[in-house]
Design an enzyme around this catalytic site. Sequence first.
Site, PDB file in Angstrom:
ATOM      1  N   HIS A 163     -14.459 -14.434  -4.526  1.00  0.00           N
ATOM      2  CA  HIS A 163     -15.277 -14.103  -3.338  1.00  0.00           C
ATOM      3  C   HIS A 163     -15.724 -15.422  -2.708  1.00  0.00           C
ATOM      4  O   HIS A 163     -16.650 -16.068  -3.190  1.00  0.00           O
ATOM      5  CB  HIS A 163     -16.500 -13.265  -3.743  1.00  0.00           C
ATOM      6  CG  HIS A 163     -17.333 -12.816  -2.585  1.00  0.00           C
ATOM      7  ND1 HIS A 163     -17.775 -11.516  -2.427  1.00  0.00           N
ATOM      8  CD2 HIS A 163     -17.826 -13.493  -1.520  1.00  0.00           C
ATOM      9  CE1 HIS A 163     -18.493 -11.419  -1.329  1.00  0.00           C
ATOM     10  NE2 HIS A 163     -18.548 -12.620  -0.751  1.00  0.00           N
ATOM     11  N   ALA A 167     -28.511 -16.429   5.703  1.00  0.00           N
ATOM     12  CA  ALA A 167     -28.290 -16.066   4.300  1.00  0.00           C
ATOM     13  C   ALA A 167     -26.991 -16.677   3.807  1.00  0.00           C
ATOM     14  O   ALA A 167     -25.957 -16.565   4.467  1.00  0.00           O
ATOM     15  CB  ALA A 167     -28.234 -14.544   4.172  1.00  0.00           C
ATOM     16  N   HIS A 175     -19.524  -4.937   0.037  1.00  0.00           N
ATOM     17  CA  HIS A 175     -20.878  -5.510   0.029  1.00  0.00           C
ATOM     18  C   HIS A 175     -21.815  -4.311  -0.096  1.00  0.00           C
ATOM     19  O   HIS A 175     -22.075  -3.618   0.880  1.00  0.00           O
ATOM     20  CB  HIS A 175     -21.140  -6.301   1.316  1.00  0.00           C
ATOM     21  CG  HIS A 175     -22.483  -6.976   1.309  1.00  0.00           C
ATOM     22  ND1 HIS A 175     -22.630  -8.334   1.398  1.00  0.00           N
ATOM     23  CD2 HIS A 175     -23.738  -6.463   1.196  1.00  0.00           C
ATOM     24  CE1 HIS A 175     -23.924  -8.640   1.337  1.00  0.00           C
ATOM     25  NE2 HIS A 175     -24.617  -7.519   1.224  1.00  0.00           N
ATOM     26  N   ARG A 190     -15.109 -20.009   6.359  1.00  0.00           N
ATOM     27  CA  ARG A 190     -15.390 -20.227   7.793  1.00  0.00           C
ATOM     28  C   ARG A 190     -14.129 -20.682   8.525  1.00  0.00           C
ATOM     29  O   ARG A 190     -13.019 -20.450   8.096  1.00  0.00           O
ATOM     30  CB  ARG A 190     -16.541 -21.224   8.005  1.00  0.00           C
ATOM     31  CG  ARG A 190     -17.758 -21.021   7.125  1.00  0.00           C
ATOM     32  CD  ARG A 190     -18.396 -19.675   7.272  1.00  0.00           C
ATOM     33  NE  ARG A 190     -19.689 -19.625   6.583  1.00  0.00           N
ATOM     34  CZ  ARG A 190     -20.263 -18.490   6.181  1.00  0.00           C
ATOM     35  NH1 ARG A 190     -19.666 -17.318   6.380  1.00  0.00           N
ATOM     36  NH2 ARG A 190     -21.431 -18.506   5.599  1.00  0.00           N
ATOM     37  N   HIS A 210     -20.531  -9.400  -5.669  1.00  0.00           N
ATOM     38  CA  HIS A 210     -21.754 -10.161  -5.979  1.00  0.00           C
ATOM     39  C   HIS A 210     -22.907  -9.280  -6.455  1.00  0.00           C
ATOM     40  O   HIS A 210     -23.971  -9.233  -5.834  1.00  0.00           O
ATOM     41  CB  HIS A 210     -22.213 -11.023  -4.785  1.00  0.00           C
ATOM     42  CG  HIS A 210     -22.139 -10.367  -3.437  1.00  0.00           C
ATOM     43  ND1 HIS A 210     -22.679  -9.135  -3.169  1.00  0.00           N
ATOM     44  CD2 HIS A 210     -21.581 -10.786  -2.283  1.00  0.00           C
ATOM     45  CE1 HIS A 210     -22.443  -8.837  -1.904  1.00  0.00           C
ATOM     46  NE2 HIS A 210     -21.788  -9.812  -1.337  1.00  0.00           N
ATOM     47  N   HIS A 234     -23.422 -22.880   5.396  1.00  0.00           N
ATOM     48  CA  HIS A 234     -24.031 -22.847   6.729  1.00  0.00           C
ATOM     49  C   HIS A 234     -24.463 -24.279   7.034  1.00  0.00           C
ATOM     50  O   HIS A 234     -24.895 -24.995   6.126  1.00  0.00           O
ATOM     51  CB  HIS A 234     -25.277 -21.955   6.742  1.00  0.00           C
ATOM     52  CG  HIS A 234     -24.986 -20.486   6.583  1.00  0.00           C
ATOM     53  ND1 HIS A 234     -24.624 -19.683   7.642  1.00  0.00           N
ATOM     54  CD2 HIS A 234     -24.994 -19.684   5.492  1.00  0.00           C
ATOM     55  CE1 HIS A 234     -24.437 -18.440   7.208  1.00  0.00           C
ATOM     56  NE2 HIS A 234     -24.651 -18.412   5.906  1.00  0.00           N
ATOM     57  N   ASN A 291     -15.248 -12.443   7.266  1.00  0.00           N
ATOM     58  CA  ASN A 291     -16.349 -12.293   8.238  1.00  0.00           C
ATOM     59  C   ASN A 291     -16.457 -13.508   9.160  1.00  0.00           C
ATOM     60  O   ASN A 291     -17.506 -14.139   9.248  1.00  0.00           O
ATOM     61  CB  ASN A 291     -17.677 -11.993   7.525  1.00  0.00           C
ATOM     62  CG  ASN A 291     -18.145 -13.093   6.577  1.00  0.00           C
ATOM     63  OD1 ASN A 291     -17.340 -13.833   6.024  1.00  0.00           O
ATOM     64  ND2 ASN A 291     -19.456 -13.211   6.399  1.00  0.00           N
ATOM     65  N   HIS A 330     -16.341 -17.739   1.061  1.00  0.00           N
ATOM     66  CA  HIS A 330     -16.405 -17.880   2.528  1.00  0.00           C
ATOM     67  C   HIS A 330     -15.951 -19.287   2.892  1.00  0.00           C
ATOM     68  O   HIS A 330     -16.561 -20.264   2.445  1.00  0.00           O
ATOM     69  CB  HIS A 330     -17.838 -17.657   3.024  1.00  0.00           C
ATOM     70  CG  HIS A 330     -18.331 -16.276   2.730  1.00  0.00           C
ATOM     71  ND1 HIS A 330     -18.137 -15.219   3.597  1.00  0.00           N
ATOM     72  CD2 HIS A 330     -18.975 -15.769   1.649  1.00  0.00           C
ATOM     73  CE1 HIS A 330     -18.659 -14.114   3.064  1.00  0.00           C
ATOM     74  NE2 HIS A 330     -19.164 -14.423   1.880  1.00  0.00           N
ATOM     75  N   ASP A 377     -19.180 -16.321  -3.943  1.00  0.00           N
ATOM     76  CA  ASP A 377     -19.884 -16.005  -2.689  1.00  0.00           C
ATOM     77  C   ASP A 377     -20.441 -17.281  -2.068  1.00  0.00           C
ATOM     78  O   ASP A 377     -21.462 -17.254  -1.368  1.00  0.00           O
ATOM     79  CB  ASP A 377     -20.982 -14.954  -2.883  1.00  0.00           C
ATOM     80  CG  ASP A 377     -21.469 -14.381  -1.550  1.00  0.00           C
ATOM     81  OD1 ASP A 377     -20.744 -14.507  -0.543  1.00  0.00           O
ATOM     82  OD2 ASP A 377     -22.582 -13.813  -1.527  1.00  0.00           O
ATOM     83  N   LYS A 420     -12.211  -5.942   2.814  1.00  0.00           N
ATOM     84  CA  LYS A 420     -13.649  -6.118   2.543  1.00  0.00           C
ATOM     85  C   LYS A 420     -14.476  -5.243   3.461  1.00  0.00           C
ATOM     86  O   LYS A 420     -14.387  -5.351   4.693  1.00  0.00           O
ATOM     87  CB  LYS A 420     -14.024  -7.589   2.756  1.00  0.00           C
ATOM     88  CG  LYS A 420     -15.521  -7.886   2.649  1.00  0.00           C
ATOM     89  CD  LYS A 420     -16.032  -7.740   1.224  1.00  0.00           C
ATOM     90  CE  LYS A 420     -17.543  -7.877   1.145  1.00  0.00           C
ATOM     91  NZ  LYS A 420     -18.005  -9.246   1.339  1.00  0.00           N
TER      92      LYS A 420
END
Length: 335
Positions: free
Chosen positions: A13, A256, A134, A17, A168, A244, A41, A15, A240, A95
Site C-alpha cells: 500500500h 492526512a 479504505h 503521487r 491499513h 505531502h 488517488n 502513495h 501507506d 482500490k
Amino acid sequence: MKTHTLLMPLDMHLHLRDGVMLENIAPLTAYSFSGAIIMPNLVPPVTSLKDVKAYKERIMAAVPNDYFEPYMTIFYKNYDKAFLESVADEITAIKLYPAGITTNSEDGVSSFDIEKMRPTLEAMSALEIPLCVHGETDGFVMDREAEFMSVYESLATSFPNLKIIMEHITTKAAVEMLDKHDNLYATITVHHLLLTLDDVIGGMMMPHNFCKPIAKRPEDLDALLNIALKAHPKVMFGSDSAPHPKDKKESSGCAAGVFTAPIALQLLCEIFDQYNKLDNLQTFVSDNAQSIYRICPEFKEIILENRPFVVPDNYSGVIPMYAKETIGWAIENVE
Ligand code: NCD
Ligand code: ZN
C-alpha cells in the site's frame, strides 16, 4: 554487529503521487523494496486503461533501475465487465474509497448498496481482481473503522470469491474480522505498529503522525502488534506511506498522511527485534503478500544492521516520521 537479511520486501500500500513529487519519492521505495501496490488517488484519480498505463510509465521513468515492480491499481467505480476485462492485465487490484473520507477520495463511493455494486464485484471475482478497501465510515473519527466492519461483512459474504483487503487496519475489531471470513485479508502500516492517538494529539500536536485512519487506543496497537509479529498468513505489510509537502503538513488544516517509505524496513526490524520475532519479518514483509496476491517479485536482498540511524530531517522537502530522531536499525546493503 547483528544483521538481518530480507528478501524481496514488498510494500502492499503505497502513495507515490505524480510529477516532481513522484520523481523525488519513487526512488526511495525502489531502492529497498522489490515492488509495491501503487495507490490510484491522483488528482484526477486513475480510472482508465490509458491512465494506468501512462502512470506506470511515469513511475518506471522515475526509478533508477528495472528492479522494482509497481503493481498498479485503479480507483473503484461501478465499472462494467467489458471494461474490467480490458484492464485486468494491467492492474493487480482495484482500490475503493468511501467518498471524501481521506486525501483525494472525493470521487469515491457514496453508497455501499450491494446490489448496485454487484455487477462490478462479480466481474472482479470472476477475473480474480482483488478489492482493496479504505474501510472507514463518516462517523466519529475514533469509531470509523469499527463501524465499517458491517460493510466488510456484507461484502465478504455477498462475494465469497472476491479477495477483499482491509487496508491499513488500526483496530482490534478489524483484527478479529480476519478469522471470521476466508476472503478477508489486511495490510498493516509500520506507523500503526508504533503510534496511538496519544502520539498524534496527546501532547503537542504532531502533524507528521497524523493520517487516516487515525492511530487508535493502546489495546488496538497491541492487537495489531500481536497479529503482525506472528505474521498471520492473512496480513501483509503496506506502509501507506503518503508524502505531502512540508507546508501542507505544518499548516492549519494539516493533510492526512504519514511518510515512512525510506525508514519502513529499518523500523520493522526494530519492532520485530524488540519482541524477538525477527524470524517472522520475512513472512510479514514479503511471503504473505506473494501468496495472497500470487505475485513473484524480482530478486532483491536487503541487509540491515542493528546500529543507530538518524532519520533525515527531510527527503526532498517531505518530512518523514521520526525526523531527526535516532532509530535502532539501518540499511547496510542492497543487492
Ligand atoms: C493518504 C494520502 O495522503 O493519499 N492519506 C492517509 O492519511 N493515509 C490516503 C489514504 O490512504 O487514506
Ligand atoms: Zn493510503
